[in-house]
Design a protein around this motif. Sequence first.
Motif, PDB file in Angstrom:
ATOM      1  N   LEU A 197       0.821  -1.205   0.000  1.00  0.00           N
ATOM      2  CA  LEU A 197       0.000   0.000   0.000  1.00  0.00           C
ATOM      3  C   LEU A 197       0.859   1.261   0.000  1.00  0.00           C
ATOM      4  O   LEU A 197       0.536   2.254  -0.669  1.00  0.00           O
ATOM      5  N   GLU A 198       1.933   1.224   0.729  1.00  0.00           N
ATOM      6  CA  GLU A 198       2.838   2.374   0.770  1.00  0.00           C
ATOM      7  C   GLU A 198       3.454   2.619  -0.603  1.00  0.00           C
ATOM      8  O   GLU A 198       3.558   3.763  -1.049  1.00  0.00           O
ATOM      9  N   GLU A 199       3.853   1.561  -1.292  1.00  0.00           N
ATOM     10  CA  GLU A 199       4.397   1.705  -2.640  1.00  0.00           C
ATOM     11  C   GLU A 199       3.342   2.258  -3.589  1.00  0.00           C
ATOM     12  O   GLU A 199       3.639   3.100  -4.432  1.00  0.00           O
ATOM     13  N   GLY A 200       2.106   1.787  -3.452  1.00  0.00           N
ATOM     14  CA  GLY A 200       1.013   2.261  -4.297  1.00  0.00           C
ATOM     15  C   GLY A 200       0.713   3.733  -4.077  1.00  0.00           C
ATOM     16  O   GLY A 200       0.362   4.458  -5.011  1.00  0.00           O
ATOM     17  N   SER A 201       0.855   4.197  -2.861  1.00  0.00           N
ATOM     18  CA  SER A 201       0.563   5.604  -2.577  1.00  0.00           C
ATOM     19  C   SER A 201       1.644   6.511  -3.148  1.00  0.00           C
ATOM     20  O   SER A 201       1.394   7.662  -3.476  1.00  0.00           O
ATOM     21  N   ARG A 202       2.840   6.045  -3.303  1.00  0.00           N
ATOM     22  CA  ARG A 202       3.912   6.833  -3.915  1.00  0.00           C
ATOM     23  C   ARG A 202       3.657   7.026  -5.405  1.00  0.00           C
ATOM     24  O   ARG A 202       4.013   8.042  -5.959  1.00  0.00           O
ATOM     25  N   GLU A 203       3.048   6.036  -6.023  1.00  0.00           N
ATOM     26  CA  GLU A 203       2.824   6.072  -7.461  1.00  0.00           C
ATOM     27  C   GLU A 203       1.552   6.828  -7.833  1.00  0.00           C
ATOM     28  O   GLU A 203       1.314   7.102  -9.004  1.00  0.00           O
ATOM     29  N   ALA A 204       0.727   7.183  -6.863  1.00  0.00           N
ATOM     30  CA  ALA A 204      -0.524   7.884  -7.149  1.00  0.00           C
ATOM     31  C   ALA A 204      -0.222   9.285  -7.669  1.00  0.00           C
ATOM     32  O   ALA A 204       0.694   9.951  -7.182  1.00  0.00           O
ATOM     33  N   PRO A 205      -0.978   9.734  -8.654  1.00  0.00           N
ATOM     34  CA  PRO A 205      -0.732  11.081  -9.184  1.00  0.00           C
ATOM     35  C   PRO A 205      -1.076  12.141  -8.138  1.00  0.00           C
ATOM     36  O   PRO A 205      -1.982  11.967  -7.326  1.00  0.00           O
ATOM     37  N   ALA A 206      -0.357  13.211  -8.167  1.00  0.00           N
ATOM     38  CA  ALA A 206      -0.595  14.294  -7.227  1.00  0.00           C
ATOM     39  C   ALA A 206      -1.868  15.020  -7.613  1.00  0.00           C
ATOM     40  O   ALA A 206      -2.135  15.276  -8.784  1.00  0.00           O
ATOM     41  N   ILE A 207      -2.660  15.338  -6.642  1.00  0.00           N
ATOM     42  CA  ILE A 207      -3.907  16.086  -6.875  1.00  0.00           C
ATOM     43  C   ILE A 207      -3.541  17.565  -6.794  1.00  0.00           C
ATOM     44  O   ILE A 207      -3.043  18.047  -5.783  1.00  0.00           O
ATOM     45  N   THR A 208      -3.776  18.275  -7.900  1.00  0.00           N
ATOM     46  CA  THR A 208      -3.399  19.686  -7.947  1.00  0.00           C
ATOM     47  C   THR A 208      -4.463  20.602  -7.378  1.00  0.00           C
ATOM     48  O   THR A 208      -4.161  21.675  -6.911  1.00  0.00           O
ATOM     49  N   ARG A 209      -5.705  20.212  -7.455  1.00  0.00           N
ATOM     50  CA  ARG A 209      -6.770  21.019  -6.865  1.00  0.00           C
ATOM     51  C   ARG A 209      -7.788  20.103  -6.193  1.00  0.00           C
ATOM     52  O   ARG A 209      -7.955  18.953  -6.595  1.00  0.00           O
ATOM     53  N   PRO A 210      -8.478  20.579  -5.208  1.00  0.00           N
ATOM     54  CA  PRO A 210      -9.451  19.755  -4.498  1.00  0.00           C
ATOM     55  C   PRO A 210     -10.547  19.265  -5.420  1.00  0.00           C
ATOM     56  O   PRO A 210     -10.879  19.936  -6.403  1.00  0.00           O
ATOM     57  N   PRO A 211     -11.144  18.123  -5.156  1.00  0.00           N
ATOM     58  CA  PRO A 211     -12.159  17.553  -6.034  1.00  0.00           C
ATOM     59  C   PRO A 211     -13.470  18.363  -6.083  1.00  0.00           C
ATOM     60  O   PRO A 211     -14.241  18.202  -6.977  1.00  0.00           O
ATOM     61  N   HIS A 212     -13.703  19.263  -5.144  1.00  0.00           N
ATOM     62  CA  HIS A 212     -14.947  20.012  -5.141  1.00  0.00           C
ATOM     63  C   HIS A 212     -14.945  21.198  -6.105  1.00  0.00           C
ATOM     64  O   HIS A 212     -15.930  21.878  -6.258  1.00  0.00           O
ATOM     65  N   TYR A 213     -13.844  21.484  -6.790  1.00  0.00           N
ATOM     66  CA  TYR A 213     -13.798  22.584  -7.763  1.00  0.00           C
ATOM     67  C   TYR A 213     -14.300  22.136  -9.106  1.00  0.00           C
ATOM     68  O   TYR A 213     -14.171  21.136  -9.599  1.00  0.00           O
TER      69      TYR A 213
END
Length: 74
Positions: A58-74
């Motif tokens: 899970l830790e390895e998977g979280s490193r590979e996740a794309p960075a969220i540039t803006r919050p999902p509510h926008y």
Amino acid sequence: MTDLSDDTADARIARLEEHVAHQAHTIEELSDQLAEQWRVVEQIRTKLDRLTERFLMLEEGSREAPAITRPPHY
């Protein structure tokens, strides 16, 4: 006097045999408890190994996740 000392010796031997039997029973119980505890320790060790492996995945998977540039509510 010989009869009295023989009776005393017989009684002493009987007490000693009783004591040894009690100790043997106690040792057997302790051995059984130790074996059960060892089984539990092995089960816990196996679970810990699986959880550690899962956590690392899970830790390895979280490193590979794309960075969220803006919050999902926008």
